[in-house]
Motif scaffolding. Structure first.
Motif, PDB file in Angstrom:
ATOM      1  N   MET A   1       0.820  -1.183   0.000  1.00 12.58           N
ATOM      2  CA  MET A   1       0.000   0.000   0.000  1.00 12.58           C
ATOM      3  C   MET A   1       0.861   1.242   0.000  1.00 12.58           C
ATOM      4  N   ASP A   2       2.057   1.145   0.534  1.00  6.18           N
ATOM      5  CA  ASP A   2       2.938   2.307   0.612  1.00  6.18           C
ATOM      6  C   ASP A   2       3.143   2.941  -0.760  1.00  6.18           C
ATOM      7  N   SER A   3       3.375   2.120  -1.786  1.00  6.76           N
ATOM      8  CA  SER A   3       3.614   2.687  -3.114  1.00  6.76           C
ATOM      9  C   SER A   3       2.354   3.341  -3.678  1.00  6.76           C
ATOM     10  N   PHE A   4       1.194   2.782  -3.375  1.00  7.95           N
ATOM     11  CA  PHE A   4      -0.084   3.363  -3.806  1.00  7.95           C
ATOM     12  C   PHE A   4      -0.274   4.745  -3.178  1.00  7.95           C
ATOM     13  N   LEU A   5      -0.030   4.861  -1.879  1.00 10.28           N
ATOM     14  CA  LEU A   5      -0.184   6.141  -1.179  1.00 10.28           C
ATOM     15  C   LEU A   5       0.886   7.139  -1.629  1.00 10.28           C
ATOM     16  N   ARG A   6       2.100   6.655  -1.797  1.00 11.18           N
ATOM     17  CA  ARG A   6       3.202   7.508  -2.269  1.00 11.18           C
ATOM     18  C   ARG A   6       2.871   8.097  -3.638  1.00 11.18           C
ATOM     19  N   GLU A   7       2.340   7.263  -4.512  1.00  8.82           N
ATOM     20  CA  GLU A   7       1.968   7.723  -5.855  1.00  8.82           C
ATOM     21  C   GLU A   7       0.858   8.779  -5.781  1.00  8.82           C
ATOM     22  N   ASN A   8      -0.101   8.586  -4.878  1.00 10.68           N
ATOM     23  CA  ASN A   8      -1.166   9.576  -4.704  1.00 10.68           C
ATOM     24  C   ASN A   8      -0.595  10.930  -4.297  1.00 10.68           C
ATOM     25  N   PRO A  44      12.295   5.084  -2.007  1.00 13.91           N
ATOM     26  CA  PRO A  44      11.328   4.109  -1.497  1.00 13.91           C
ATOM     27  C   PRO A  44      11.685   3.529  -0.132  1.00 13.91           C
ATOM     28  N   SER A  45      12.913   3.699   0.310  1.00 13.82           N
ATOM     29  CA  SER A  45      13.268   3.184   1.638  1.00 13.82           C
ATOM     30  C   SER A  45      12.817   4.129   2.757  1.00 13.82           C
ATOM     31  N   VAL A  46      12.455   5.359   2.390  1.00 14.38           N
ATOM     32  CA  VAL A  46      11.966   6.316   3.377  1.00 14.38           C
ATOM     33  C   VAL A  46      10.462   6.104   3.531  1.00 14.38           C
ATOM     34  N   THR A  47      10.023   5.918   4.755  1.00 13.79           N
ATOM     35  CA  THR A  47       8.613   5.651   5.007  1.00 13.79           C
ATOM     36  C   THR A  47       7.920   6.886   5.579  1.00 13.79           C
ATOM     37  N   PHE A  48       6.616   6.826   5.602  1.00 13.22           N
ATOM     38  CA  PHE A  48       5.806   7.871   6.209  1.00 13.22           C
ATOM     39  C   PHE A  48       4.607   7.184   6.848  1.00 13.22           C
ATOM     40  N   THR A  49       3.983   7.858   7.779  1.00  7.85           N
ATOM     41  CA  THR A  49       2.855   7.266   8.487  1.00  7.85           C
ATOM     42  C   THR A  49       1.544   7.553   7.757  1.00  7.85           C
ATOM     43  N   ASN A  94      -2.949  -5.115  -2.078  1.00  2.66           N
ATOM     44  CA  ASN A  94      -2.341  -4.759  -0.806  1.00  2.66           C
ATOM     45  C   ASN A  94      -2.808  -5.670   0.314  1.00  2.66           C
ATOM     46  N   ALA A  95      -1.916  -5.913   1.253  1.00  2.00           N
ATOM     47  CA  ALA A  95      -2.230  -6.759   2.394  1.00  2.00           C
ATOM     48  C   ALA A  95      -3.096  -6.035   3.410  1.00  2.00           C
ATOM     49  N   HIS A  96      -3.021  -4.726   3.448  1.00  2.00           N
ATOM     50  CA  HIS A  96      -3.806  -3.947   4.388  1.00  2.00           C
ATOM     51  C   HIS A  96      -4.901  -3.201   3.651  1.00  2.00           C
ATOM     52  N   ILE A 100     -11.149   5.913   3.934  1.00  2.00           N
ATOM     53  CA  ILE A 100     -11.087   7.357   4.073  1.00  2.00           C
ATOM     54  C   ILE A 100     -12.407   7.810   4.657  1.00  2.00           C
ATOM     55  N   ASP A 101     -12.342   8.407   5.797  1.00  2.00           N
ATOM     56  CA  ASP A 101     -13.487   9.018   6.444  1.00  2.00           C
ATOM     57  C   ASP A 101     -13.372  10.509   6.165  1.00  2.00           C
ATOM     58  N   PRO A 102     -14.387  11.136   5.594  1.00  2.00           N
ATOM     59  CA  PRO A 102     -14.249  12.542   5.224  1.00  2.00           C
ATOM     60  C   PRO A 102     -13.969  13.464   6.398  1.00  2.00           C
ATOM     61  N   TYR A 103     -14.223  13.008   7.612  1.00  2.00           N
ATOM     62  CA  TYR A 103     -13.976  13.847   8.784  1.00  2.00           C
ATOM     63  C   TYR A 103     -12.661  13.519   9.473  1.00  2.00           C
ATOM     64  N   ARG A 104     -12.223  12.269   9.393  1.00  2.00           N
ATOM     65  CA  ARG A 104     -10.991  11.874  10.064  1.00  2.00           C
ATOM     66  C   ARG A 104      -9.864  11.546   9.111  1.00  2.00           C
ATOM     67  N   GLY A 105     -10.117  11.397   7.836  1.00  2.00           N
ATOM     68  CA  GLY A 105      -9.067  11.115   6.875  1.00  2.00           C
ATOM     69  C   GLY A 105      -8.856   9.635   6.657  1.00  2.00           C
ATOM     70  N   VAL A 106      -7.606   9.236   6.457  1.00  2.00           N
ATOM     71  CA  VAL A 106      -7.255   7.866   6.096  1.00  2.00           C
ATOM     72  C   VAL A 106      -6.882   7.076   7.346  1.00  2.00           C
ATOM     73  N   ASN A 107      -7.384   5.871   7.429  1.00  2.00           N
ATOM     74  CA  ASN A 107      -7.056   4.969   8.531  1.00  2.00           C
ATOM     75  C   ASN A 107      -6.741   3.602   7.958  1.00  2.00           C
ATOM     76  N   THR A 108      -5.775   2.918   8.537  1.00  2.00           N
ATOM     77  CA  THR A 108      -5.553   1.537   8.118  1.00  2.00           C
ATOM     78  C   THR A 108      -6.412   0.658   9.008  1.00  2.00           C
TER      79      THR A 108
END
Length: 116
Positions: A1-8, A44-49, A94-96, A100-108
């Protein structure tokens, strides 16, 4: 999923800069509180939350120019329902799962907690 979010994130940055101008570092400082944020995404080795993703995507949504279309291939944090994002993440293999909640954003979500 990281690459999907990174691309976004990278797609939103490119479209935003094309619409309003500005520098990657300035937008990174405004959106993420870190002028190097977008430069780091190239490694790609640098991650983000997920929290940082949420913060940046909601900043883009709040600051999106009225005359620019939201990128078609990027889920809109204000208009995507849970089912369509579940479907998008499943299509990406993706494994996870994310929602997206319009009020709280993205949650795994733990995939075991999602019932078919």
């Amino acid at each position: 999923m990281d690459s999907f979010l990174r691309e976004n994130l990278v797609t939103c940055l490119a479209v935003y800069i094309s619409a309003v101008g500005g520098r990657e570092s300035t937008i990174g400082q405004r959106a993420a509180g870190d002028w190097r944020f977008f430069r780091r995404l190239a490694d790609p080795s640098v991650t983000f939350t997920i929290r940082k993703y949420e913060e940046v995507m909601l900043w883009f949504r709040a600051n999106w120019p009225a005359d620019a279309a939201w990128p078609e291939n990027v889920p809109d944090p204000k208009s995507v329902d849970q089912y369509s994002l579940f479907q998008l993440t499943a299509e990406q293999g993706n494994a996870h799962v994310a929602e997206i909640d319009p009020y709280r954003g993205v949650n795994t979500i733990n995939p075991r907690s999602v019932q078919a």
